[in-house]
Design a protein around this motif. Sequence first.
Motif, short mmCIF file in Angstrom:
data_model
loop_
_atom_site.label_atom_id
_atom_site.label_comp_id
_atom_site.label_asym_id
_atom_site.label_seq_id
_atom_site.Cartn_x
_atom_site.Cartn_y
_atom_site.Cartn_z
N ASN A 289 1.07 -1.33 -0.12
CA ASN A 289 0.06 -0.02 -0.09
C ASN A 289 0.70 1.26 0.13
N GLU A 290 1.83 1.35 0.65
CA GLU A 290 2.64 2.24 1.12
C GLU A 290 3.23 2.49 -0.49
N THR A 291 3.90 1.24 -1.42
CA THR A 291 4.56 1.78 -2.35
C THR A 291 3.97 1.77 -3.33
N LEU A 292 1.95 1.77 -3.34
CA LEU A 292 0.96 2.40 -4.28
C LEU A 292 1.15 3.73 -4.24
N LEU A 293 1.02 4.07 -3.02
CA LEU A 293 0.74 5.19 -3.02
C LEU A 293 1.36 6.39 -2.80
N VAL B 67 4.21 6.31 -5.34
CA VAL B 67 4.13 5.56 -7.15
C VAL B 67 3.43 7.07 -7.64
N ALA B 68 1.57 6.39 -6.90
CA ALA B 68 0.40 7.11 -7.75
C ALA B 68 0.63 8.65 -7.37
N ARG B 69 1.33 9.16 -5.93
CA ARG B 69 1.62 10.35 -5.61
C ARG B 69 2.71 11.03 -6.76
N ALA B 70 3.33 10.41 -6.86
CA ALA B 70 4.80 10.86 -8.52
C ALA B 70 4.27 11.14 -9.45
N ILE B 71 3.55 10.50 -9.45
CA ILE B 71 2.58 10.39 -11.08
C ILE B 71 1.41 11.28 -11.50
N VAL B 72 0.56 11.38 -10.36
CA VAL B 72 0.11 12.57 -10.17
C VAL B 72 0.96 13.91 -10.37
N ALA B 73 2.70 13.90 -9.72
CA ALA B 73 3.19 15.35 -9.02
C ALA B 73 3.35 15.60 -10.47
N HIS B 74 3.31 14.63 -11.44
CA HIS B 74 3.80 14.87 -12.79
C HIS B 74 2.99 14.78 -13.87
N GLN B 75 1.80 14.53 -13.86
CA GLN B 75 0.56 15.01 -14.95
C GLN B 75 0.28 15.87 -14.31
N GLN B 76 -0.26 16.66 -13.63
CA GLN B 76 -0.75 17.46 -13.20
C GLN B 76 -1.84 18.18 -14.22
N ASP B 77 -0.63 18.53 -15.84
CA ASP B 77 -1.56 18.56 -16.75
C ASP B 77 -2.54 18.40 -17.16
N PHE B 78 -2.27 16.81 -17.24
CA PHE B 78 -3.07 15.99 -18.08
C PHE B 78 -4.65 16.71 -16.34
N LEU B 79 -4.61 15.93 -15.59
CA LEU B 79 -5.74 16.39 -14.80
C LEU B 79 -6.80 17.16 -15.42
N GLU B 80 -5.96 18.72 -15.43
CA GLU B 80 -6.39 19.57 -15.57
C GLU B 80 -6.76 20.32 -17.02
N ARG B 81 -6.00 19.57 -17.74
CA ARG B 81 -6.88 20.36 -19.44
C ARG B 81 -6.92 18.85 -20.36
N GLY B 82 -6.56 17.74 -20.38
CA GLY B 82 -6.80 16.46 -20.45
C GLY B 82 -5.59 16.09 -21.16
N GLU B 83 -5.62 15.06 -22.06
CA GLU B 83 -4.80 14.72 -23.11
C GLU B 83 -3.61 15.48 -23.36
N ILE C 119 10.58 8.17 -12.39
CA ILE C 119 9.87 7.31 -11.37
C ILE C 119 10.47 7.13 -10.41
N ALA C 120 11.14 6.24 -10.56
CA ALA C 120 11.93 4.83 -10.10
C ALA C 120 13.41 5.85 -9.28
N GLU C 121 13.73 7.27 -10.02
CA GLU C 121 14.85 8.19 -9.16
C GLU C 121 14.24 8.38 -8.36
N ALA C 122 13.12 9.32 -8.55
CA ALA C 122 12.35 10.05 -8.70
C ALA C 122 11.89 9.52 -6.71
N LEU C 123 11.88 8.41 -6.48
CA LEU C 123 11.65 7.70 -5.23
C LEU C 123 12.66 6.89 -4.13
N GLU C 124 14.00 6.52 -5.24
CA GLU C 124 14.28 6.33 -5.04
C GLU C 124 14.46 4.52 -4.84
N LEU C 125 13.41 4.41 -6.30
CA LEU C 125 13.75 2.64 -5.32
C LEU C 125 14.17 1.74 -7.29
N HIS C 126 13.78 1.10 -6.81
CA HIS C 126 14.22 -0.38 -8.30
C HIS C 126 13.50 0.06 -9.52
#
Length: 481
Positions: A339-343, A345-361, A372-379
Amino acid sequence: MIKQSLQLKLSQQLTLTPQLQMAIRLLQLPVLDLQAELREALEKNLMLEMDDGLELAPPKGEQQRSTENAREGQEAAPEQASGDDFREDLPYADVPDYTTGYSSGSRDDGDEQRDYADASGTSLREHLMAQLDVALPEGDRKAIATMIVDAIDDDGYLQESLEEICANLEPELHTDIDEVERVLACVQRFDPLGIGARDLCECLLLQLSPFAPDTPGLDLARRLAAECLVELGEQDYAAIRRRLGCDPEELETAVALLRSLSPRPGSAADSRPPEYIVPDVFIRRVEETWQVEINPAIAPRLRVNAAYAGSLGRSGEYSTLRSQLQEARWLVKSLEIRNETLLRVARAIVAHQQDFLERGEQGMRPLVLREIAEALELHESTVSRATTGKYMHTPRGVFEFRYFFSSQVSGSDGESVSSTAIRARIRKLIADEDPAKPLSDSALTRILVGEGIEVARRTVAKYRESMGFPSSNERRRVAIR
């Protein structure tokens, strides 16, 4: 002569512990597989119990919660077209719809239209066999009709020839092709109309058979189905007019009548329950920020049964229960890690794709797993497991995590553009083009280059084909005069 000696060597290697293997397996499991895994663990392991009385959500509860959140997302989303905007007005409203075996009841203008899924689970074969028991209750003809029904695919087409059906009936039943043809004609009168056809031409003709003889365009529609399906699919109306000798108004009426029919009648009678997508996370707009939450319906809290664990004491007895206790602790910890990993990863994706959520494709930004792996220090493999088969519910719909990852194309200003944004732009350009003068791939390329997107013509052609759009020559609509 070989001399023997002893040597000391220091080395390191990565070993997957049972706990790590369990964490990896739970992370890559989709929602339904995860719930099945947890149910099995609760049944087999005495040391596990639900925390705070929570239970695994049943399918109906998941569907209801998903529906409620989808409705909230639609209310929070930008303006969306209503269902009436997509309604296709047919020229003959008084002609009955023979493409389905069900009728829709009338409703008041103020009533909300609701679509309820048929949970009966009736398949096409069961639907046909119920009618067969009434039409042909017994005898040789019922055996022939049963063989015919078994040879009908999910789209409603007969997949075996009459000769093959006769051969399959041997040696229990001796019959000829003429008898099978007569039984097939009886089956083809079953609901839905068009069932048991051997090709598209016969399917359309069967659906046209119940129409009244004075139906406008009926005779021409039958000729179109029998002689001009290839030209009709290519929208070569000029060739059809020359071949059939009809005027534009008659052709338009006949084409509209054919478009009201179903090329796959079997799909209308198949009422097996659909498979619903249960999102793993919810994305909501809270004031000026986007909030990410784990779906509590699919992530129940498990805990170790304290009473059983305390009764073991420190003695070496009850090895089976001690093994279950260790597995229970590993499972609880692995579920928390998942659950922590999913959360994260999802927060990192949302932070990167805010323009999609506001404007669409068109606001989609290029993104790869490595970022995402480098931002979260994951493999990178961990991010890959966390994004495969996982879905997030956003105000713009339910999307798989992988949807937000796309390749990039360099822009003229030095900034990269996502391939998803380019596809959305191409889709909009084609939708707004003049039907009589559709945009070629070269024209689309020039428009994109003028907007600062340096893309090659072959790339535009590849994106256009991947979205199912034909070439400009095929999109050109010949005006019916």
